[in-house]
Design an enzyme around this catalytic site. Structure first.
Site, short mmCIF file in Angstrom:
data_model
loop_
_atom_site.label_atom_id
_atom_site.label_comp_id
_atom_site.label_asym_id
_atom_site.label_seq_id
_atom_site.Cartn_x
_atom_site.Cartn_y
_atom_site.Cartn_z
N LYS A 61 0.85 -1.22 0.00
CA LYS A 61 -0.01 -0.12 -0.01
C LYS A 61 1.05 1.27 0.03
CE LYS A 61 -3.55 -2.46 2.76
NZ LYS A 61 -4.03 -2.47 4.02
N HIS A 62 0.23 2.16 -0.38
CA HIS A 62 1.11 3.43 -0.36
C HIS A 62 1.52 4.09 1.00
CE1 HIS A 62 0.62 4.33 -4.57
NE2 HIS A 62 -0.85 4.00 -4.64
N GLU A 63 2.66 4.55 1.10
CA GLU A 63 3.10 5.25 2.38
C GLU A 63 1.91 6.14 2.90
OE1 GLU A 63 5.50 4.99 5.75
OE2 GLU A 63 5.68 3.56 3.91
N SER A 64 1.95 6.26 4.14
CA SER A 64 0.77 7.06 4.72
C SER A 64 1.17 8.51 4.61
CB SER A 64 0.70 6.98 6.35
OG SER A 64 -0.30 7.62 6.85
N PRO A 107 4.76 0.49 -4.19
CA PRO A 107 3.61 1.68 -4.77
C PRO A 107 4.32 3.18 -4.71
CG PRO A 107 3.04 0.15 -2.87
CD PRO A 107 4.44 0.01 -2.88
#
Length: 569
Positions: free
Chosen positions: A219-222, A230
């Site tokens: 998932k994309h880094e926060s 990603p």
């Protein structure tokens, strides 16, 4: 649930009760978040007070227990819980004289190893690759090749053997190259490494967009981020687009196309990309039929289209059909001096980005703020997500026309809309595409690495300008360009120079990238790309579904390649 563990807190202390709070290890300078109130023990019944909570297993957690009266901290525990694990936290008094409290974490039931499906999938794909390589090597052996062709089409093989063409051992009798001869002759000038690079990025992007097995690292880094898959995918597309611009424009001008004709083609392609992004792959379809009230204006294809328009028009304006190698007194500057007008324009753009980012006043936010808002920065600026970048988008586009669920909302619990493909970040995507264009002229990628190290201070959070995909910070651009340069150079050496690798299977989706990207978005919720799972809380089932869908798009692109069907804009 997936990525969660059960924690039972057992309080053996007398009144008052306890407050349990937690903070994620990936949340920089965040406030503790309240989890549960743990009632005191009942001394008369000798029964401890208990409370059950679900805790996150994606990142290490810091647990904080304090008294519900007076906020006296009793204990702090740092621990990385395992998925589906069952744990107990026992709070008791060791010494009544000095009120020493102990907090003991006990594993009641061990967690599962949720990463085994990844290992199994890797072994399966490696097995398939080994079989394909073995088959290709066997087909180079004449008796084996002749036997296979005879079994597949015995009549045609017999006619060929008995005809006047001679033995099938001659070079013209049997073509072992699976690609049609006409396509081979027509593609000699095309760099297969560019399509392979694009296809590799696209395949990973499709897998990630389909869910990536629901693993957190897909998932994309926060917010400020580590450099995992990603975070690098979109930037590779922008980089390779710049490289393709240099090749395409030079080829069209050498073949005699006028600059006005090329410019019309650039404008048309940009318009189509932007239109496809707004109308076809708009994420706001999940809210119902599109209307202007909730239409998301920015997006991936929109940014690609506008970036392409600027970089291609800039290159077209100053390029010449007969441009050759620059010769001068300073060979080290041969990448810059022939293109000094473009470099001045790019530096002006970057100056605009820096001034707007760090000097633009944002209401109720500190000047130059680059944080995620929400509970970050100890909750001081909850509505300042993205600083100037978010403010400009909300001011010019309106909140309803932006991405409504940014990645910062997961960890930092930010509630403000923020668009990772917003207006201000588009400036740096233009810079990155220009750096990709300069790849052909041996721009020194080590310099980009040095710039990244200086800007970030080689840290995730403490640099002058952290690496941030949501902001498309300049440090993100220089870092991703450096890595993209190295990867493209490696693929170019293997595919186009040494020809040790044909580029398959990534070559095929790379040559039909627009079709695969739009197709995987449009058909994301249709069978066979998605189906109802038996256990929606299983990483294994999600991984099987996402890998199957991704593999299908590779197969589809291969079939289109064989039939010479390519969707070009």
């Amino acid at each position: 649930r997936m990525d969660q563990a059960l924690l039972l807190v057992r309080n053996e202390l007398p009144a008052p009760g306890l407050n349990l709070a937690a903070r994620s290890g990936s949340c920089h300078q965040c406030l503790y978040q309240f989890l549960a109130f743990v009632p005191p023990s009942n001394e008369s019944l000798r029964k401890a007070g208990t409370a059950s909570v679900m805790v996150d297993t994606q990142h290490p957690l810091t647990l904080l227990l304090n008294s519900s009266v007076g906020d006296r901290d009793l204990c702090k525990i740092q621990y990385h819980f395992g998925e589906f694990g069952n744990y107990s936290l026992v709070v008791k008094t060791l010494s009544t004289s000095n009120q020493t409290v102990s907090c003991d974490l006990i594993i009641n039931e061990g967690p599962i190893n949720s990463y085994l499906p990844i290992l199994f999938a890797f072994l399966v794909y490696m097995g398939i690759l080994a079989l394909l390589i073995a088959g290709r090597l066997l087909m180079k052996i004449d008796p084996v090749r002749n036997w296979v062709y005879k079994k597949l089409n015995p009549r045609a093989t017999d006619r060929m053997i008995n005809s006047e063409l001679g033995s099938p051992n001659t070079t013209d009798s049997i073509n072992c190259d699976p690609a049609p001869q006409s396509w081979s002759s027509g593609s000699r000038q095309r760099l297969r490494s560019l399509d392979t690079f694009r296809g590799l990025s696209l395949v990973i992007m499709v897998f990630v967009n389909y869910g990536g097995g629901k693993y957190w690292f897909f998932k994309h880094e926060s917010w400020n981020g580590k450099l995992h898959f990603p975070s690098a995918l979109f930037s590779r597309f922008v980089f390779i687009m710049g490289t393709s611009i240099a090749l395409a424009l030079g080829s069209m001008l050498r073949w005699g196309s006028s600059k006005w004709k090329v410019l019309r083609k650039i404008i048309w392609r940009s318009f189509v990309l932007i239109l496809l992004g707004i109308v076809v792959v708009n994420p706001n379809y999940c809210l119902g039929p599109l209307s202007w009230d909730n239409l998301r204006i920015p997006g991936v294809l929109q940014r690609l289209g506008f970036t392409y328009l600027v970089v291609a028009a800039l290159e077209l304006l100053f390029t010449r059909a007969d441009s050759g190698t620059w010769e001068g007194r300073f060979p080290a500057l041969q990448d810059i001096l022939p293109y000094w007008p473009q470099w001045i324009f790019i530096l002006m753009l970057e100056t605009i980005w820096l001034c707007l980012t760090f000097l633009l006043p944002v209401p109720d936010c500190p000047r130059g703020y680059l944080g995620p808002g929400g509970i970050g920065d100890f909750g001081k600026y909850p509505n300042c997500t993205g600083g100037a970048a978010g403010y400009i988008d909300r001011l010019l586009l309106g909140e309803k026309h932006m991405y409504q669920h940014p990645s910062s909302g997961v960890i930092y619990q930010s509630t403000m809309p923020y668009d990772p493909e917003g207006i201000l970040g588009t400036i740096n995507s233009i810079v990155m595409a220009f750096l990709g264009l300069q790849w052909l002229y041996k721009l020194y990628f080590l310099l980009q690495g040095v710039i990244s190290a200086i800007l970030t201070k080689c840290s995730k959070e403490e640099g002058f300008i952290p690496i941030n995909k949501n902001l498309w910070s300049i440090s993100y651009v220089t870092t991703m360009s450096c890595f993209a340069f190295i990867l493209l150079l490696l693929i170019y050496y293997l595919v186009d120079v040494k020809k040790w690798w044909s580029g398959a299977p990534f070559l095929y989706p790379g040559m039909n990238s627009i079709l695969v990207y739009i197709g995987h978005q449009v058909f994301a919720n249709y069978f066979p790309f998605k189906w109802k799972m038996q256990d929606s809380q299983s990483h294994a089932e999600h991984l099987i579904q996402n890998l199957t869908a991704t593999t299908l798009w590779v197969i589809i692109s291969y079939i289109l390649y064989r039939k010479k069907i390519f969707w070009k804009i």
